[in-house]
Design a protein around this motif. Structure first.
Motif, PDB file in Angstrom:
ATOM      1  N   SER A   1       0.389  -1.043   0.103  1.00  0.00           N
ATOM      2  CA  SER A   1       0.309   0.375   0.100  1.00  0.00           C
ATOM      3  C   SER A   1       0.794   1.475  -0.088  1.00  0.00           C
ATOM      4  O   SER A   1       2.366   1.043   0.399  1.00  0.00           O
ATOM      5  CB  SER A   1      -0.799  -0.178   1.682  1.00  0.00           C
ATOM      6  N   ALA A   2       0.515   2.862   0.231  1.00  0.00           N
ATOM      7  CA  ALA A   2       0.749   3.728   0.311  1.00  0.00           C
ATOM      8  C   ALA A   2       1.387   4.027   1.528  1.00  0.00           C
ATOM      9  O   ALA A   2       0.715   3.265   2.224  1.00  0.00           O
ATOM     10  CB  ALA A   2       0.414   5.068  -0.698  1.00  0.00           C
TER      11      ALA A   2
ATOM     12  N   THR B   1      -2.551   8.240   0.770  1.00  0.00           N
ATOM     13  CA  THR B   1      -3.777   7.918  -0.154  1.00  0.00           C
ATOM     14  C   THR B   1      -4.194   9.266   0.250  1.00  0.00           C
ATOM     15  O   THR B   1      -5.412  10.591  -0.544  1.00  0.00           O
ATOM     16  CB  THR B   1      -4.178   7.038   0.011  1.00  0.00           C
TER      17      THR B   1
ATOM     18  N   GLU C   1       1.408   3.872  -4.293  1.00  0.00           N
ATOM     19  CA  GLU C   1       1.829   2.463  -3.479  1.00  0.00           C
ATOM     20  C   GLU C   1       3.333   2.852  -4.981  1.00  0.00           C
ATOM     21  O   GLU C   1       4.285   1.539  -4.542  1.00  0.00           O
ATOM     22  CB  GLU C   1       0.601   1.671  -4.625  1.00  0.00           C
TER      23      GLU C   1
ATOM     24  N   PHE D   1      -3.462  -2.196  -4.958  1.00  0.00           N
ATOM     25  CA  PHE D   1      -4.727  -1.539  -5.235  1.00  0.00           C
ATOM     26  C   PHE D   1      -5.036  -0.229  -6.807  1.00  0.00           C
ATOM     27  O   PHE D   1      -6.237   0.205  -7.545  1.00  0.00           O
ATOM     28  CB  PHE D   1      -4.482   0.016  -4.383  1.00  0.00           C
TER      29      PHE D   1
ATOM     30  N   ARG E   1     -11.065   2.333  -2.074  1.00  0.00           N
ATOM     31  CA  ARG E   1     -10.539   2.457  -0.678  1.00  0.00           C
ATOM     32  C   ARG E   1      -9.550   1.002  -0.655  1.00  0.00           C
ATOM     33  O   ARG E   1     -10.924   0.268  -0.983  1.00  0.00           O
ATOM     34  CB  ARG E   1     -10.819   3.459   0.499  1.00  0.00           C
ATOM     35  N   GLY E   2      -8.341   0.929   0.080  1.00  0.00           N
ATOM     36  CA  GLY E   2      -8.717  -0.983   0.921  1.00  0.00           C
ATOM     37  C   GLY E   2      -8.395  -1.554  -0.490  1.00  0.00           C
ATOM     38  O   GLY E   2      -7.780  -3.100  -0.408  1.00  0.00           O
ATOM     39  N   GLY E   3      -8.034  -1.099  -1.570  1.00  0.00           N
ATOM     40  CA  GLY E   3      -7.663  -2.272  -2.763  1.00  0.00           C
ATOM     41  C   GLY E   3      -7.038  -3.025  -2.251  1.00  0.00           C
ATOM     42  O   GLY E   3      -6.853  -4.067  -3.701  1.00  0.00           O
ATOM     43  N   THR E   4      -5.273  -2.605  -1.711  1.00  0.00           N
ATOM     44  CA  THR E   4      -4.602  -3.413  -1.948  1.00  0.00           C
ATOM     45  C   THR E   4      -4.510  -4.983  -1.087  1.00  0.00           C
ATOM     46  O   THR E   4      -4.148  -5.634  -1.550  1.00  0.00           O
ATOM     47  CB  THR E   4      -3.361  -2.877  -1.327  1.00  0.00           C
ATOM     48  N   ASP E   5      -5.138  -4.796  -0.585  1.00  0.00           N
ATOM     49  CA  ASP E   5      -5.663  -6.148  -0.230  1.00  0.00           C
ATOM     50  C   ASP E   5      -5.980  -6.966  -1.533  1.00  0.00           C
ATOM     51  O   ASP E   5      -5.875  -8.372  -0.890  1.00  0.00           O
ATOM     52  CB  ASP E   5      -7.092  -6.655   1.102  1.00  0.00           C
TER      53      ASP E   5
HETATM   54  N1  ASP Z   1      -3.452   3.108  -0.501  1.00  0.00           N
HETATM   55  C1  ASP Z   1      -5.066   2.677  -0.754  1.00  0.00           C
HETATM   56  C2  ASP Z   1      -5.348   2.927   0.416  1.00  0.00           C
HETATM   57  O1  ASP Z   1      -5.863   3.395   1.154  1.00  0.00           O
HETATM   58  C3  ASP Z   1      -5.145   1.205  -0.851  1.00  0.00           C
HETATM   59  C4  ASP Z   1      -4.847   0.761   0.633  1.00  0.00           C
HETATM   60  O2  ASP Z   1      -4.200   1.133   1.268  1.00  0.00           O
HETATM   61  O3  ASP Z   1      -4.564  -0.502   0.502  1.00  0.00           O
HETATM   62  O4  ASP Z   1      -7.220   3.028   0.265  1.00  0.00           O
END
Ligand code: ASP
Ligand code: ADP
Ligand code: MG
Length: 424
Positions: A41-42, A47, A74, A136, A151-155
């Motif tokens: 992730s970043a 982000t 990222e 992400f 948001r949260g897409g790196t999972d």
């Molecule tokens: N950097 C992105 C976010 O903050 C993706 C992630 O962290 O999964 O949503």
């Protein structure tokens, strides 16, 4: 060598020291006899900071440019992690989502992964490198544009890579020790779960529990990839998300309730004074659908017999709030409703557990706990394994703690640890 995919969240990569710590962890896994592919992730709150910056420049930035901006976060992490790994005597190659073969649809800001073609990843692994992929993000085959997954897409990047590479596990490293019975930032007495079914995790994630991105759980379930949620700050085992029984087998009776989720990301729109006639709700929700807005809960009041008018309320993501209002204003004359109300001071609380199916009395305990805590309920919705309510946002934390206690979920052995992160 078996392949392990690891994902490190922003809080695990907050600064140079954290990046070196993560690199050591990756190197240990590599030296322990695994090929390692990492999704990053970043750094920290990058982000959010980039989003603030975009807002400062333009109130409604073009989605294509916003994705260009956000994917930079990222890219910074991936290069820095690769550098830190080099310093530990291993070689690493970083790849953007597009280089890594993450193919998405063309929807900016919430693209879906439709395929992963990991040729460059497998090539780099064969050459003996550790692979670092920017999370992400992907590229659309139809528009050729760079996209982000939401948001949260790196999972979801991590699980998609695990599926494409046939990895034995996808490890999600975060700032808490695993999946708890509630967010440890709100419920210090929350308990860590050693296992949770993908079915229950899906409901928790869909109900706002941001420890895992919803689509990552869907993906893992579809491709039967076990997820191990754990902390990058300790060596402790975390939580396994899987529909298969654990080593203890089926003999251990699963608890009735898996956990409590909360969500402050939604708003409520009330369409006031809707004529109580066939087809009015269809017109309203058609307009919302055309605006590509996902709605969550819906309530229609009983119409007053004197007036023949009713109110219809529904919830939607706050980020879609203004678009939703505009879409409805445009059909006011056609539908003939009296007005619109917008309320972004709501909170949603959800109780999730597969045992609800076969245990009566769950709703009674739930509503008693909320009543005793003085929490008024504005909307209710249920699935087979979930009850959700909407309340005033300022009462939400208290309501979560009350429900957690009422279902006997409080742990006696010390407070749940939050290792880092701002919870932003
Ligand atoms: N950097 C992105 C976010 O903050 C993706 C992630 O962290 O999964 O949503
Ligand atoms: P990352 O940056 O590692 O992706 P996130 O902030 O996206 O981290 O997700 C981890 C956070 O999820 C935790 O810090 C915690 O506040 C929150 N959270 C919400 N519900 C839960 C839960 N049931 N169990 C664990 N963490 C939860
Ligand atoms: Mg996350």
């Amino acid at each position: 060598m078996p392949i392990v995919v690891q994902k490190y969240g922003g809080s695990s990569l907050a600064d140079a020291e954290s990046i070196k710590r993560v690199a050591r962890r990756i190197a240990e896994t590599r030296k322990g006899g695994h090929e390692v592919v990492v999704a990053v992730s970043a750094m920290g709150d990058t982000t959010d900071e980039l989003l603030d910056l975009a807002q400062g420049v333009s109130p409604l930035p073009p989605p294509r440019e916003l994705d260009m901006l956000l994917t930079a976060g990222e890219r910074i992490s991936m290069a820095l992690v690769a550098m830190a790994i080099h310093d530990l005597g291993l070689t690493a190659r970083s790849f953007t989502g597009s280089q890594a073969g993450v193919i998405t649809d063309g929807v900016h800001g919430r693209a879906k992964i439709i395929d992963v073609t990991p040729g460059r990843i497998t090539g780099a692994l064969e050459d003996g490198h550790v692979v670092i992929v920017a999370g992400f993000q992907g590229v659309s085959q139809t528009t050729k544009e760079i996209t982000t997954l939401g948001r949260g897409g790196t999972d979801t990047t991590a699980v998609a890579l695990a599926a494409a590479l046939g990895a034995e596990v996808c490890e999600i490293y975060t700032d808490v020790d695993g999946v708890f019975t509630a967010d440890p930032r709100i419920v210090p007495a929350a308990r860590k779960l050693s296992r949770i079914s993908a079915e229950e995790m899906l409901e928790l994630a869909a109900s706002g529990s941001k420890v895992l991105h919803l689509r990552s759980v869907e993906y893992a379930r579809r491709y039967d990839i076990p997820i191990h949620v754990r902390s990058s700050f300790t060596p402790k085992e975390g939580t396994i998300v899987s529909d298969h029984p654990g080593p203890e087998g089926e003999a251990v009776e699963a608890p009735i309730i898996a956990g409590v989720a909360h969500d402050l990301s939604e708003a409520k729109i009330t369409v006031v004074g809707v004529p109580d006639q066939t087809g009015k709700a269809a017109q309203i929700f058609h307009a919302v659908a055309v605006a590509e807005i996902n709605i969550d809960m819906i309530v229609q009041n009983v119409s007053a017999t004197e007036t023949g008018l009713t109110d219809i309320s529904f919830t939607l993501p706050k980020t879609d709030g203004q678009r939703g209002m505009q879409a409805l204003q445009a059909i006011q004359a056609q539908v003939g409703f009296a007005g619109l109300q917008y309320d972004d001071q709501i909170g949603k609380l959800s109780l999730v557990g597969a045992g609800m199916r076969s245990n009566p009395g769950v709703s009674a305990t739930f509503f008693r706990a909320l009543a005793d805590a003085g929490v008024n309920i504005e909307m209710i919705s249920t699935s087979e394994i979930r009850i959700s309510v909407v309340t005033r946002s300022e009462l939400l934390d208290e309501a979560v703690r009350a429900v957690h206690t009422a279902f006997g979920l409080d742990s006696e052995d010390g407070e749940a640890v939050v290792h880092a992160g701002t919870g932003r």
